[in-house]
Scaffold this active site. Structure first.
Site, PDB file in Angstrom:
ATOM      1  N   CYS A  45       0.813  -1.228   0.000  1.00 18.41           N
ATOM      2  CA  CYS A  45       0.000   0.000   0.000  1.00 18.41           C
ATOM      3  C   CYS A  45       0.843   1.273   0.000  1.00 18.41           C
ATOM      4  O   CYS A  45       0.304   2.371  -0.158  1.00 18.41           O
ATOM      5  CB  CYS A  45      -0.955   0.004   1.187  1.00 18.41           C
ATOM      6  SG  CYS A  45      -2.216  -1.268   1.030  1.00 18.41           S
ATOM      7  N   HIS A  56      -3.475   7.334   2.809  1.00 18.26           N
ATOM      8  CA  HIS A  56      -3.848   6.030   2.233  1.00 18.26           C
ATOM      9  C   HIS A  56      -5.226   5.638   2.785  1.00 18.26           C
ATOM     10  O   HIS A  56      -5.511   5.825   3.969  1.00 18.26           O
ATOM     11  CB  HIS A  56      -2.789   4.989   2.618  1.00 18.26           C
ATOM     12  CG  HIS A  56      -3.173   3.600   2.223  1.00 18.26           C
ATOM     13  ND1 HIS A  56      -3.545   3.264   0.941  1.00 18.26           N
ATOM     14  CD2 HIS A  56      -3.259   2.450   2.957  1.00 18.26           C
ATOM     15  CE1 HIS A  56      -3.830   1.977   0.900  1.00 18.26           C
ATOM     16  NE2 HIS A  56      -3.675   1.466   2.110  1.00 18.26           N
ATOM     17  N   ASN A  93     -10.249   0.091  -0.330  1.00 23.26           N
ATOM     18  CA  ASN A  93      -8.787   0.177  -0.357  1.00 23.26           C
ATOM     19  C   ASN A  93      -8.289  -0.330  -1.716  1.00 23.26           C
ATOM     20  O   ASN A  93      -8.326  -1.521  -1.985  1.00 23.26           O
ATOM     21  CB  ASN A  93      -8.214  -0.664   0.788  1.00 23.26           C
ATOM     22  CG  ASN A  93      -6.701  -0.600   0.865  1.00 23.26           C
ATOM     23  OD1 ASN A  93      -6.032  -0.091  -0.040  1.00 23.26           O
ATOM     24  ND2 ASN A  93      -6.146  -1.147   1.930  1.00 23.26           N
TER      25      ASN A  93
HETATM   26  O1  UT7 Z   1      -3.825  -1.124   3.448  1.00 24.77           O
HETATM   27  C1  UT7 Z   1      -2.912  -2.017   4.003  1.00 24.77           C
HETATM   28  C2  UT7 Z   1      -2.932  -1.956   5.461  1.00 24.77           C
HETATM   29  N1  UT7 Z   1      -4.147  -2.526   6.003  1.00 24.77           N
HETATM   30  C3  UT7 Z   1      -4.775  -1.922   6.972  1.00 24.77           C
HETATM   31  O2  UT7 Z   1      -4.376  -0.870   7.381  1.00 24.77           O
HETATM   32  C4  UT7 Z   1      -5.977  -2.627   7.575  1.00 24.77           C
HETATM   33  C5  UT7 Z   1      -5.911  -2.587   9.071  1.00 24.77           C
HETATM   34  N2  UT7 Z   1      -6.972  -3.328   9.749  1.00 24.77           N
HETATM   35  C6  UT7 Z   1      -8.266  -2.943   9.718  1.00 24.77           C
HETATM   36  O3  UT7 Z   1      -8.626  -2.004   9.056  1.00 24.77           O
HETATM   37  C7  UT7 Z   1      -9.220  -3.662  10.638  1.00 24.77           C
HETATM   38  O4  UT7 Z   1      -8.521  -4.495  11.488  1.00 24.77           O
HETATM   39  C8  UT7 Z   1     -10.315  -4.504   9.900  1.00 24.77           C
HETATM   40  C9  UT7 Z   1     -11.287  -3.584   9.196  1.00 24.77           C
HETATM   41  C10 UT7 Z   1      -9.655  -5.439   8.905  1.00 24.77           C
HETATM   42  C11 UT7 Z   1     -11.106  -5.332  10.926  1.00 24.77           C
HETATM   43  O5  UT7 Z   1     -11.674  -4.477  11.910  1.00 24.77           O
HETATM   44  P1  UT7 Z   1     -11.493  -4.774  13.470  1.00 24.77           P
HETATM   45  O6  UT7 Z   1     -12.236  -3.732  14.176  1.00 24.77           O
HETATM   46  O7  UT7 Z   1     -10.017  -4.881  13.736  1.00 24.77           O
HETATM   47  O8  UT7 Z   1     -12.223  -6.139  13.637  1.00 24.77           O
HETATM   48  P2  UT7 Z   1     -11.651  -7.532  14.202  1.00 24.77           P
HETATM   49  O9  UT7 Z   1     -10.793  -8.194  13.188  1.00 24.77           O
HETATM   50  O10 UT7 Z   1     -11.085  -7.319  15.569  1.00 24.77           O
HETATM   51  O11 UT7 Z   1     -12.990  -8.359  14.358  1.00 24.77           O
HETATM   52  C12 UT7 Z   1     -14.008  -8.003  15.310  1.00 24.77           C
HETATM   53  C13 UT7 Z   1     -15.170  -8.963  15.154  1.00 24.77           C
HETATM   54  C14 UT7 Z   1     -14.772 -10.422  15.171  1.00 24.77           C
HETATM   55  O12 UT7 Z   1     -15.780 -11.154  15.820  1.00 24.77           O
HETATM   56  P3  UT7 Z   1     -15.606 -11.610  17.351  1.00 24.77           P
HETATM   57  O13 UT7 Z   1     -14.366 -12.450  17.363  1.00 24.77           O
HETATM   58  O14 UT7 Z   1     -15.446 -10.337  18.125  1.00 24.77           O
HETATM   59  O15 UT7 Z   1     -16.865 -12.332  17.624  1.00 24.77           O
HETATM   60  C15 UT7 Z   1     -14.746 -10.791  13.705  1.00 24.77           C
HETATM   61  O16 UT7 Z   1     -14.977 -12.174  13.487  1.00 24.77           O
HETATM   62  O17 UT7 Z   1     -15.825  -8.743  13.906  1.00 24.77           O
HETATM   63  C16 UT7 Z   1     -15.900  -9.967  13.181  1.00 24.77           C
HETATM   64  N3  UT7 Z   1     -15.778  -9.664  11.752  1.00 24.77           N
HETATM   65  C17 UT7 Z   1     -16.823  -9.317  10.994  1.00 24.77           C
HETATM   66  N4  UT7 Z   1     -18.124  -9.159  11.271  1.00 24.77           N
HETATM   67  C18 UT7 Z   1     -18.942  -8.767  10.262  1.00 24.77           C
HETATM   68  C19 UT7 Z   1     -14.658  -9.666  10.980  1.00 24.77           C
HETATM   69  N5  UT7 Z   1     -14.970  -9.298   9.722  1.00 24.77           N
HETATM   70  C20 UT7 Z   1     -16.306  -9.082   9.705  1.00 24.77           C
HETATM   71  C21 UT7 Z   1     -17.201  -8.695   8.698  1.00 24.77           C
HETATM   72  N6  UT7 Z   1     -18.509  -8.541   9.024  1.00 24.77           N
HETATM   73  N7  UT7 Z   1     -16.817  -8.443   7.422  1.00 24.77           N
END
Ligand code: UT7
Length: 332
Positions: free
Chosen positions: A116, A256, A286
């Site tokens: 990225c 970004h 993204n």
């Molecule tokens: O561009 C390159 C660099 N990349 C980035 O900068 C991305 C950085 N990361 C992020 O933007 C975030 O971590 C994400 C958007 C990918 C995920 O958001 P988060 O707030 O970190 O969520 P999480 O992975 O901690 O997941 C929270 C919960 C989980 O459920 P439990 O374990 O709390 O029950 C996931 O299973 O949300 C669940 N979850 C979803 N729920 C609905 C994960 N993906 C989804 C989804 N829809 N698409």
């Protein structure tokens, strides 16, 4: 003697017509519009559906848009750099093909891959060539067909990424406009958190790797988020500080587009008001190497000669950094 700086003198962009909305994603994986919107800021993304069309298809469209708007003669372009994580082919430079297709017949060309941060690093490369006096017209294109490496049954990645391309022309400037300062970083500790396992030299493609879906992007979102939030904010604050810029001196933050929460944290740390933050993540998601030039493409008409822009990016590798650039023209 006056120092020659490298200024952006034209921009172009392209996104495919097909819109993949959060509503449609709800029918594909276990997710919902509310979760995606609040956690990422994304409402929809564009997907390149055209058969046999790769990243170069979008890169060419973005470059052609720039050429048509600016009137630059492609045969005068010295160097074409395509910043991409999704080249047309694993071997054979995508940039060489793009250069030929747009009529940059006197240029040399190569690809740059820094996930990225590819476009940000590409800006630095372009500026160095111009500042050295070696070349006069450098075209940097950020383009990615992320849909070619995403598993649309994996809700943790398929909601984030989209396809698109943006282009910027760099030329010498004698008025002190253009790239002023940069702070680029990388740290290989991040490789484990955001990667594609197979298809490279460690694990070449095999029946097994395809069956086990190891050619798709894997991301440990939480870990990447943690690094991204602190590092993108740190480098942006640092570049302001060492150039004696206060939030009042900064007209635009060009961040970004990975997650609206990362963008907000960066703006907060810089003390930059929300109306000065370029945003299009809601419409494109993204697009990896294309996020920064697509922002310039979308906001071009609002930019004024002399505006101070702070670019910031963070990506796989890890790679990250910030660039301070003075805008060089008022758009017609
Ligand atoms: O561009 C390159 C660099 N990349 C980035 O900068 C991305 C950085 N990361 C992020 O933007 C975030 O971590 C994400 C958007 C990918 C995920 O958001 P988060 O707030 O970190 O969520 P999480 O992975 O901690 O997941 C929270 C919960 C989980 O459920 P439990 O374990 O709390 O029950 C996931 O299973 O949300 C669940 N979850 C979803 N729920 C609905 C994960 N993906 C989804 C989804 N829809 N698409």
């Amino acid at each position: 003697m006056k120092k020659t700086t490298a200024a952006i003198t034209a921009v172009g962009g392209y996104v495919p017509d097909f819109v993949l909305s959060n509503k449609v994603l709800e029918t594909m994986v276990d997710t919902n519009d509310e979760w995606i919107t609040t956690r990422t800021g994304i409402k929809e993304r564009r997907i390149l559906k055209k058969e046999n069309a790769g990243t170069s298809f979008m890169a060419i469209k973005a470059a052609e848009d720039l050429i048509q708007k600016s009137g630059v003669d492609p045969s005068e372009i010295d160097f074409v750099l395509v910043a991409t994580a999704t080249p047309d082919l694993p071997v054979a430079s995508t940039a060489a093909y793009v250069a030929s297709e747009i009529g940059a017949v006197n240029a040399f060309a190569y690809d740059l891959q820094a996930a990225c941060s590819s476009f940000l690093y590409g800006m630095s490369t372009a500026a160095s060539y111009i500042e050295s006096g070696r070349y006069k017209k450098v075209l940097v294109i950020g383009a990615d067909k992320m849909s070619s490496i995403i598993d649309y049954t994996d809700r943790t990645t398929c909601i984030i990424f989209g396809d698109g391309a943006g282009a910027a022309l760099f030329e010498p400037n004698e008025e002190g406009l253009g790239l002023q300062d940069e702070y680029l970083r990388s740290d290989g500790v991040g490789r484990q958190f955001l990667k594609i396992d197979a298809g490279g030299s460690i694990l070449p493609a095999s029946e097994e790797t395809v069956k086990n879906k190891r050619h798709y992007v894997y991301q440990d979102g939480k870990s990447v988020f943690k690094f991204a939030v602190s590092n993108m904010a740190d480098v942006s604050a640092l570049i302001m500080e060492r150039n004696n810029l206060t939030h009042e001196d900064v007209q635009w933050l060009v961040p970004h587009q990975a997650n609206k929460r990362i963008i907000d944290a960066t703006a907060n740390r810089m003390g930059v008001a929300p109306e000065k933050v370029m945003i299009n993540i809601d419409r494109y998601g993204n697009t990896t190497s294309a996020t920064l030039p697509l922002l310039l493409f979308d906001y071009e008409k609002q930019l004024k000669k002399g505006d101070n822009l702070i670019f910031a990016a963070f990506g796989g590798g890890f790679t990250w950094g910030s660039i301070y650039l003075k805008w060089a023209y008022n758009s017609k």
